[in-house]
Design a protein around this motif. Sequence first.
Motif, PDB file in Angstrom:
ATOM      1  N   GLY A  16      -4.406   4.623  -4.549  1.00  0.00           N
ATOM      2  CA  GLY A  16      -5.530   3.877  -3.685  1.00  0.00           C
ATOM      3  C   GLY A  16      -5.191   2.665  -3.243  1.00  0.00           C
ATOM      4  N   ALA A  17      -4.769   1.843  -4.195  1.00  0.00           N
ATOM      5  CA  ALA A  17      -4.357   0.413  -4.002  1.00  0.00           C
ATOM      6  C   ALA A  17      -3.248   0.112  -2.985  1.00  0.00           C
ATOM      7  CB  ALA A  17      -4.302  -0.448  -5.103  1.00  0.00           C
ATOM      8  N   GLN A  18      -2.520   1.107  -2.768  1.00  0.00           N
ATOM      9  CA  GLN A  18      -1.392   0.999  -2.166  1.00  0.00           C
ATOM     10  C   GLN A  18      -1.509   0.555  -0.681  1.00  0.00           C
ATOM     11  OE1 GLN A  18       1.830   0.577  -3.609  1.00  0.00           O
ATOM     12  NE2 GLN A  18       0.147   0.588  -5.300  1.00  0.00           N
ATOM     13  N   THR A  19      -2.658   0.589  -0.061  1.00  0.00           N
ATOM     14  CA  THR A  19      -2.840   0.223   1.191  1.00  0.00           C
ATOM     15  C   THR A  19      -3.941  -1.291   1.271  1.00  0.00           C
ATOM     16  OG1 THR A  19      -5.365   1.464   0.913  1.00  0.00           O
ATOM     17  CG2 THR A  19      -3.259   2.242   2.108  1.00  0.00           C
ATOM     18  N   SER A  20      -3.913  -1.811   0.050  1.00  0.00           N
ATOM     19  CA  SER A  20      -4.552  -3.046  -0.173  1.00  0.00           C
ATOM     20  C   SER A  20      -3.984  -4.226   0.217  1.00  0.00           C
ATOM     21  CB  SER A  20      -5.284  -3.219  -1.684  1.00  0.00           C
ATOM     22  OG  SER A  20      -4.075  -3.379  -2.609  1.00  0.00           O
ATOM     23  N   GLY A  21      -2.766  -4.196   0.709  1.00  0.00           N
ATOM     24  CA  GLY A  21      -2.023  -5.414   0.940  1.00  0.00           C
ATOM     25  C   GLY A  21      -2.273  -5.938   2.481  1.00  0.00           C
ATOM     26  N   PRO A  22      -1.848  -7.159   3.068  1.00  0.00           N
ATOM     27  CA  PRO A  22      -1.866  -7.226   4.282  1.00  0.00           C
ATOM     28  C   PRO A  22      -1.622  -6.214   5.237  1.00  0.00           C
ATOM     29  CG  PRO A  22      -0.514  -9.083   3.103  1.00  0.00           C
ATOM     30  CD  PRO A  22      -0.673  -7.845   2.218  1.00  0.00           C
ATOM     31  N   ASP A  23      -2.606  -6.214   6.001  1.00  0.00           N
ATOM     32  CA  ASP A  23      -2.375  -5.028   7.256  1.00  0.00           C
ATOM     33  C   ASP A  23      -2.401  -3.700   6.618  1.00  0.00           C
ATOM     34  OD1 ASP A  23      -2.423  -7.100   9.255  1.00  0.00           O
ATOM     35  OD2 ASP A  23      -0.388  -7.127   8.870  1.00  0.00           O
ATOM     36  N   GLY A  24      -2.954  -3.353   5.492  1.00  0.00           N
ATOM     37  CA  GLY A  24      -3.137  -2.149   4.850  1.00  0.00           C
ATOM     38  C   GLY A  24      -1.898  -1.538   4.132  1.00  0.00           C
ATOM     39  N   GLY A  25      -0.821  -2.673   4.060  1.00  0.00           N
ATOM     40  CA  GLY A  25       0.237  -2.307   3.349  1.00  0.00           C
ATOM     41  C   GLY A  25       0.253  -2.483   1.895  1.00  0.00           C
ATOM     42  N   LYS A  26       1.392  -2.228   1.180  1.00  0.00           N
ATOM     43  CA  LYS A  26       1.496  -2.470  -0.240  1.00  0.00           C
ATOM     44  C   LYS A  26       0.798  -3.788  -0.879  1.00  0.00           C
ATOM     45  CE  LYS A  26       5.959  -1.614  -0.823  1.00  0.00           C
ATOM     46  NZ  LYS A  26       7.026  -1.192  -1.677  1.00  0.00           N
ATOM     47  N   PRO A  27       0.419  -3.801  -1.820  1.00  0.00           N
ATOM     48  CA  PRO A  27      -0.120  -5.075  -2.617  1.00  0.00           C
ATOM     49  C   PRO A  27       1.189  -5.838  -2.842  1.00  0.00           C
ATOM     50  CG  PRO A  27      -0.389  -3.275  -4.323  1.00  0.00           C
ATOM     51  CD  PRO A  27       0.191  -2.361  -2.980  1.00  0.00           C
ATOM     52  N   LEU A  28       0.724  -7.183  -3.380  1.00  0.00           N
ATOM     53  CA  LEU A  28       2.020  -7.993  -3.714  1.00  0.00           C
ATOM     54  C   LEU A  28       2.718  -7.534  -5.054  1.00  0.00           C
ATOM     55  CD1 LEU A  28       3.220 -10.923  -3.001  1.00  0.00           C
ATOM     56  CD2 LEU A  28       1.659 -11.833  -4.498  1.00  0.00           C
ATOM     57  N   ARG A  29       2.129  -7.288  -5.974  1.00  0.00           N
ATOM     58  CA  ARG A  29       2.743  -7.006  -7.170  1.00  0.00           C
ATOM     59  C   ARG A  29       2.896  -5.459  -7.554  1.00  0.00           C
ATOM     60  NH1 ARG A  29       2.501 -11.586 -10.836  1.00  0.00           N
ATOM     61  NH2 ARG A  29       1.322 -13.109  -9.643  1.00  0.00           N
ATOM     62  N   THR A  30       3.844  -5.386  -8.097  1.00  0.00           N
ATOM     63  CA  THR A  30       4.199  -3.735  -8.625  1.00  0.00           C
ATOM     64  C   THR A  30       3.023  -3.578  -9.773  1.00  0.00           C
ATOM     65  OG1 THR A  30       6.667  -4.075  -8.651  1.00  0.00           O
ATOM     66  CG2 THR A  30       5.683  -2.317 -10.333  1.00  0.00           C
TER      67      THR A  30
END
Lengths: 455, 455
Positions: free
Chosen positions: A296-310
């Motif tokens: 679920g957190a795979q859309t939590s980065g900027p613009d709904g992209g991946k997060p910064l960390r693995t």
Amino acid sequence: MRSLTVRLSAAAAVLSLAPAMVPTLAHAAAPAPDVAWDLVRDLTTQVGPRPAGSPAEARAREWAAARLKQLGFQNVAIEPFTMRAYRRGIDKAELVGFAAQPLAITALGYSGATPEAGITAPLVYFPSLAALEAAPDGSLAGKIAFIDHAMAPTQDGSGYGPYGNVRRQGPGVAVAKGALAVVIRSVGTDKHRNPHTGVISWANGVKPIPAGAVSNPDADQLERLAATGQPLKLHLTLTGQIIDNAPSGNVVGELPGRDPSLPPVLVACHLDSWDLGTGAIDDGAGCAIVAGAALGAQTSGPDGGKPLRTIRVLFAGSEEVGGFGGEAYAQKHGKEPHALAMESDFGADRVWRVITNFAPSADAVKARLVAALNPLGVVPGDGTANGGEDVGAIIAAQKLPVVDLNQDGTHYFDLHHTPDDTLDKIDPATLAQNVAAWQSTLAIVANEPGPIAAR
Amino acid sequence: MRSLTVRLSAAAAVLSLAPAMVPTLAHAAAPAPDVAWDLVRDLTTQVGPRPAGSPAEARAREWAAARLKQLGFQNVAIEPFTMRAYRRGIDKAELVGFAAQPLAITALGYSGATPEAGITAPLVYFPSLAALEAAPDGSLAGKIAFIDHAMAPTQDGSGYGPYGNVRRQGPGVAVAKGALAVVIRSVGTDKHRNPHTGVISWANGVKPIPAGAVSNPDADQLERLAATGQPLKLHLTLTGQIIDNAPSGNVVGELPGRDPSLPPVLVACHLDSWDLGTGAIDDGAGCAIVAGAALGAQTSGPDGGKPLRTIRVLFAGSEEVGGFGGEAYAQKHGKEPHALAMESDFGADRVWRVITNFAPSADAVKARLVAALNPLGVVPGDGTANGGEDVGAIIAAQKLPVVDLNQDGTHYFDLHHTPDDTLDKIDPATLAQNVAAWQSTLAIVANEPGPIAAR
């Protein structure tokens, strides 16, 4: 129920859970809560019970590795180790003579074994572990000790410390008093004829004696019968065996972040279960929650992209009999830096509290966590997060920051380590609240660029 | 709870329960509700499980006769008979191959036996008894049938008719289809790993096949596994035996009325229980209620004295496997006139409804019953009272009037015929309400001078 649903919908909107925004995942069409439900449903149904060191636990590893790959995890690996296992035999107890009747009993983990034909001996009632400790050494020669106690439910599960000692330490105390065998009231808060198993902590060099737990209604029965003053006699058969060098293993998998060179966030659960149930609340739910939230957190980065960390998922093996999986993970991965560690291993009831071990320098991150969890009914707590059995060793080795999302444990010890730990005991709504809380947490800590200091 | 206590106190005052007014009873100091609690506590604790035709049932008869005498009952007698018993052996089931795992199973009463080593065969899923009935004859040769169903709780217990047929008739249908063995979803409404046993109605001449019931969570598991489309295979071991001419018996006792020449009021329960639990709700509670109320009604005559008619208590033997005790009672006592018959055999939850089979000529008596029960929260119902298994034969033989005090059955089938049928499931407050309702009823019918006509 209704208000919870509303809150979850709001959280889902905030976290941009819309399936169309997760294009890189194989099962992109399934929203995270369904991933979690499907995972715990299939693990408990198609694998079922998976005791540490057993062929069923090996099947669980194969199943988990395949499922994680199917869900889009990368670097999925089974990491084998060996450990000391307990293989259940025949568990049987019956009063003979006065009030002759069978009792519902389970052997405790690492119990000594009776002969196949069982043993028959007087049963001596102790109302508490302290009462047994006060008995003269050697006074129980040729006798079976019964240890009663008064565990009651608590939201934070704090009864498991003191009352759990009846199971962990009680058998060793019985040995010191010369007992032939020991039976305890189950460490549990229900009123069903399902005894609670769990591991014994024998001190080094102690020769195990047969040790079992009867259900609470059976313990009530023994309490009433002891009160009559009539002598009690028990026929006890516990034929399980301790197995050295049994094969076990961990399963790991990763969802790589935007910067894979940064230390990963570790989220853990355990894959083994006690053999009596199908390990739904302990700890299929935990694996479902951490894997579902990581996805679920795979859309939590900027613009709904991946997060910064693995985000690295650890499905640990052999937790129930002593945390072997967590130790093996720390041995194998102790030299790789980690950003933070978390664990889910307290059922599937709602997350009610968040605590951390963050240093004051990370107060701002903590404040953002508290704010993000507030709409889900989660309050900040004063305690110090410590993760749990599966991440304890790596946390200690690397002094890692930790977030504990405490689940409501009021009903946990109704089911814990019993045959009743089955899928039907999981409420899909509270499972979804867990996933949402974890996802909110991962959205913050996996996007944190700098290190978080632990206190 | 509080308002119930208030109502009971009011009823007690009306019925003149004050201990000082019961001078002829040995245990005059104990108010009736405590007599009932002590009776069910001691029967379930000191005797425990007491299956029909077993040595434990014989101990229960001795215990009951001694306790009834101690409580002041007269003409206490054990009335022996013989019957066909079922003696449990080893009950075990596990899926092998796909989703290999143990299942929680119990043999059903009068099951056929597998060899000691068990049998292994494909398991064929049927969603309902009707689906099994629709299968072609002979189509299950070499296979084990699994019969699912959808029983839900009802206040009046009416689900036990149609869904109970899965257990009573289902095994016979499986035989007709050529099945090697049959497993059913427990006839029960709980979600615990405690399967529900109960008797099978084999048609005359049918050779029994092994027949067991799995718990609801296990049945859910089988339902999910069947839905995967993968073939299922079961290893089944049920080694219990059918025993002809087993010794059983009834226990009777009387509290003589002011005019012992008048036909007595018969109040019944059954003393046997299934072997899995300790028979608290089925039917230790019933014996406690009828004996407690009979004693309580001893101050219901004019000026707080004895009632007009003798109250006879019947603790029937061997009800669970086919009502042998009720038949034996009718054979032995069929020539003695009876005034009225009642039975308590539906747990210990509160009485919520009263129904009778009175003819219109007894409308006035019925109206007095309804008025007396109203303060206890009991409503009149439209059905026709029929007593139950322990009084059915004497009612039919003598066309007796009957009063049924219907207990709330919403939770009854959570516990019925399971290991969970234990003392802790009885709420002393609802047990006391039962005693009060019975006592109010006996105060009327045992003081009625003329016969009550049945319709």
